[in-house]
Design a protein around this motif. Structure first.
Motif, PDB file in Angstrom:
ATOM      1  N   PHE A 168       8.778   9.059   4.459  1.00  8.69           N
ATOM      2  CA  PHE A 168       9.135   9.436   3.089  1.00  8.69           C
ATOM      3  C   PHE A 168       7.929   9.971   2.336  1.00  8.69           C
ATOM      4  O   PHE A 168       8.022  10.959   1.615  1.00  8.69           O
ATOM      5  CB  PHE A 168       9.740   8.235   2.345  1.00  8.69           C
ATOM      6  CG  PHE A 168      10.185   8.575   0.965  1.00  8.69           C
ATOM      7  CD1 PHE A 168      11.412   9.185   0.753  1.00  8.69           C
ATOM      8  CD2 PHE A 168       9.368   8.317  -0.125  1.00  8.69           C
ATOM      9  CE1 PHE A 168      11.820   9.528  -0.520  1.00  8.69           C
ATOM     10  CE2 PHE A 168       9.765   8.651  -1.408  1.00  8.69           C
ATOM     11  CZ  PHE A 168      10.995   9.260  -1.611  1.00  8.69           C
ATOM     12  N   ILE A 169       6.780   9.350   2.520  1.00  7.56           N
ATOM     13  CA  ILE A 169       5.556   9.822   1.860  1.00  7.56           C
ATOM     14  C   ILE A 169       5.207  11.226   2.342  1.00  7.56           C
ATOM     15  O   ILE A 169       4.885  12.109   1.543  1.00  7.56           O
ATOM     16  CB  ILE A 169       4.393   8.842   2.084  1.00  7.56           C
ATOM     17  CG1 ILE A 169       4.663   7.539   1.335  1.00  7.56           C
ATOM     18  CG2 ILE A 169       3.060   9.456   1.662  1.00  7.56           C
ATOM     19  CD1 ILE A 169       3.742   6.398   1.721  1.00  7.56           C
ATOM     20  N   ALA A 170       5.275  11.456   3.627  1.00  8.61           N
ATOM     21  CA  ALA A 170       4.972  12.786   4.168  1.00  8.61           C
ATOM     22  C   ALA A 170       5.927  13.827   3.592  1.00  8.61           C
ATOM     23  O   ALA A 170       5.507  14.924   3.205  1.00  8.61           O
ATOM     24  CB  ALA A 170       5.048  12.766   5.697  1.00  8.61           C
ATOM     25  N   ARG A 206       2.603   7.256  -6.386  1.00  8.56           N
ATOM     26  CA  ARG A 206       1.631   8.310  -6.698  1.00  8.56           C
ATOM     27  C   ARG A 206       2.174   9.701  -6.376  1.00  8.56           C
ATOM     28  O   ARG A 206       1.947  10.656  -7.106  1.00  8.56           O
ATOM     29  CB  ARG A 206       0.321   8.047  -5.948  1.00  8.56           C
ATOM     30  CG  ARG A 206      -0.793   9.003  -6.341  1.00  8.56           C
ATOM     31  CD  ARG A 206      -2.120   8.694  -5.665  1.00  8.56           C
ATOM     32  NE  ARG A 206      -2.059   8.851  -4.226  1.00  8.56           N
ATOM     33  CZ  ARG A 206      -2.166   7.872  -3.339  1.00  8.56           C
ATOM     34  NH1 ARG A 206      -2.351   6.630  -3.732  1.00  8.56           N
ATOM     35  NH2 ARG A 206      -2.096   8.096  -2.051  1.00  8.56           N
ATOM     36  N   HIS A 207       2.937   9.805  -5.285  1.00  6.16           N
ATOM     37  CA  HIS A 207       3.431  11.117  -4.871  1.00  6.16           C
ATOM     38  C   HIS A 207       4.754  11.518  -5.508  1.00  6.16           C
ATOM     39  O   HIS A 207       5.136  12.683  -5.435  1.00  6.16           O
ATOM     40  CB  HIS A 207       3.576  11.162  -3.348  1.00  6.16           C
ATOM     41  CG  HIS A 207       2.265  11.139  -2.635  1.00  6.16           C
ATOM     42  ND1 HIS A 207       1.329  12.140  -2.741  1.00  6.16           N
ATOM     43  CD2 HIS A 207       1.709  10.217  -1.822  1.00  6.16           C
ATOM     44  CE1 HIS A 207       0.277  11.842  -2.018  1.00  6.16           C
ATOM     45  NE2 HIS A 207       0.476  10.672  -1.453  1.00  6.16           N
ATOM     46  N   THR A 208       5.465  10.566  -6.116  1.00  7.59           N
ATOM     47  CA  THR A 208       6.797  10.918  -6.620  1.00  7.59           C
ATOM     48  C   THR A 208       7.007  10.684  -8.110  1.00  7.59           C
ATOM     49  O   THR A 208       8.088  10.973  -8.611  1.00  7.59           O
ATOM     50  CB  THR A 208       7.898  10.142  -5.856  1.00  7.59           C
ATOM     51  OG1 THR A 208       7.709   8.741  -6.043  1.00  7.59           O
ATOM     52  CG2 THR A 208       7.896  10.488  -4.377  1.00  7.59           C
ATOM     53  N   ALA A 223       7.190  18.147  -0.341  1.00 11.39           N
ATOM     54  CA  ALA A 223       8.055  18.580  -1.447  1.00 11.39           C
ATOM     55  C   ALA A 223       7.235  18.934  -2.684  1.00 11.39           C
ATOM     56  O   ALA A 223       7.523  19.908  -3.375  1.00 11.39           O
ATOM     57  CB  ALA A 223       9.075  17.491  -1.764  1.00 11.39           C
ATOM     58  N   ALA A 224       6.193  18.145  -2.961  1.00  8.13           N
ATOM     59  CA  ALA A 224       5.330  18.413  -4.112  1.00  8.13           C
ATOM     60  C   ALA A 224       4.592  19.731  -3.954  1.00  8.13           C
ATOM     61  O   ALA A 224       4.466  20.509  -4.896  1.00  8.13           O
ATOM     62  CB  ALA A 224       4.348  17.270  -4.322  1.00  8.13           C
ATOM     63  N   ARG A 225       4.110  19.989  -2.742  1.00  8.84           N
ATOM     64  CA  ARG A 225       3.444  21.284  -2.482  1.00  8.84           C
ATOM     65  C   ARG A 225       4.403  22.439  -2.717  1.00  8.84           C
ATOM     66  O   ARG A 225       4.050  23.441  -3.332  1.00  8.84           O
ATOM     67  CB  ARG A 225       2.926  21.324  -1.038  1.00  8.84           C
ATOM     68  CG  ARG A 225       1.662  20.566  -0.821  1.00  8.84           C
ATOM     69  CD  ARG A 225       1.101  20.824   0.576  1.00  8.84           C
ATOM     70  NE  ARG A 225       0.160  19.786   0.909  1.00  8.84           N
ATOM     71  CZ  ARG A 225       0.221  19.020   1.983  1.00  8.84           C
ATOM     72  NH1 ARG A 225       1.162  19.211   2.892  1.00  8.84           N
ATOM     73  NH2 ARG A 225      -0.668  18.091   2.195  1.00  8.84           N
ATOM     74  N   ASP A 249       0.831  -1.213   0.000  1.00  6.31           N
ATOM     75  CA  ASP A 249       0.000   0.000   0.000  1.00  6.31           C
ATOM     76  C   ASP A 249       0.863   1.259   0.000  1.00  6.31           C
ATOM     77  O   ASP A 249       0.590   2.214  -0.725  1.00  6.31           O
ATOM     78  CB  ASP A 249      -0.925   0.022   1.220  1.00  6.31           C
ATOM     79  CG  ASP A 249      -2.038  -0.999   1.126  1.00  6.31           C
ATOM     80  OD1 ASP A 249      -2.319  -1.514   0.012  1.00  6.31           O
ATOM     81  OD2 ASP A 249      -2.632  -1.313   2.180  1.00  6.31           O
ATOM     82  N   LEU A 250       1.893   1.259   0.829  1.00  3.41           N
ATOM     83  CA  LEU A 250       2.759   2.431   0.912  1.00  3.41           C
ATOM     84  C   LEU A 250       3.565   2.622  -0.368  1.00  3.41           C
ATOM     85  O   LEU A 250       3.801   3.749  -0.801  1.00  3.41           O
ATOM     86  CB  LEU A 250       3.680   2.326   2.128  1.00  3.41           C
ATOM     87  CG  LEU A 250       2.952   2.410   3.474  1.00  3.41           C
ATOM     88  CD1 LEU A 250       3.890   2.029   4.616  1.00  3.41           C
ATOM     89  CD2 LEU A 250       2.376   3.802   3.697  1.00  3.41           C
TER      90      LEU A 250
END
Length: 135
Positions: A120-122, A19-21, A127-129, A12-13
């Motif tokens: 890392f996800i957080a 998705r985030h990177t 970083a994306a923001r 899941d992670l």
């Protein structure tokens, strides 16, 4: 946390990390047209494509339906079996290998792995923001 839980959480992670990177493209960026990409990808004639579709129909992976607006045309849709196969093909991580790997880890290492992935996800979200604000 047992090995099964760790393997499931890792999968899941991993999806969340992807998705985030993943690299997002600028919509203004030059891209290859769909027609050019398909022709290049398949490198086949219309007859060859039709023959392949027939084989997929025979295998029960797609269905052919007449277009209600133009009976000369046919629409090709994934069947339930085709959707199941596609879903299986999209799984990039092996559940069996994840479970075997996590079974070899200590409980402390499993917890540290999951905690590290969540951190890392957080960080990726932040970083994306930040990147969006800069552009």
């Amino acid at each position: 946390m047992d090995a099964n839980q760790t393997a499931d959480m890792f999968a899941d992670l991993y999806t969340s990390i992807y998705r985030h990177t993943y690299r997002r493209r600028d919509p203004r960026e030059t891209r290859v047209s769909g027609e050019t990409e398909a022709a290049s990808h398949f490198d086949r004639s219309q007859a060859a494509i039709s023959e392949r579709i027939e084989r997929l129909i025979e295998r029960g992976l797609v269905t052919r339906v007449s277009d209600e607006r133009d009976r000369r045309r046919h629409l090709i849709w994934l069947s339930e079996a085709g959707e199941e196969l596609l879903s299986l093909e999209r799984e990039v991580l092996s559940s069996e290998l994840l479970l075997r790997a996590t079974k070899r880890m200590s409980v402390a290492d499993r917890e540290a792995l999951i905690e590290g992935l969540r951190a890392f996800i957080a960080a990726s979200v932040a970083a994306a923001r930040e990147l969006r604000k800069e552009t």
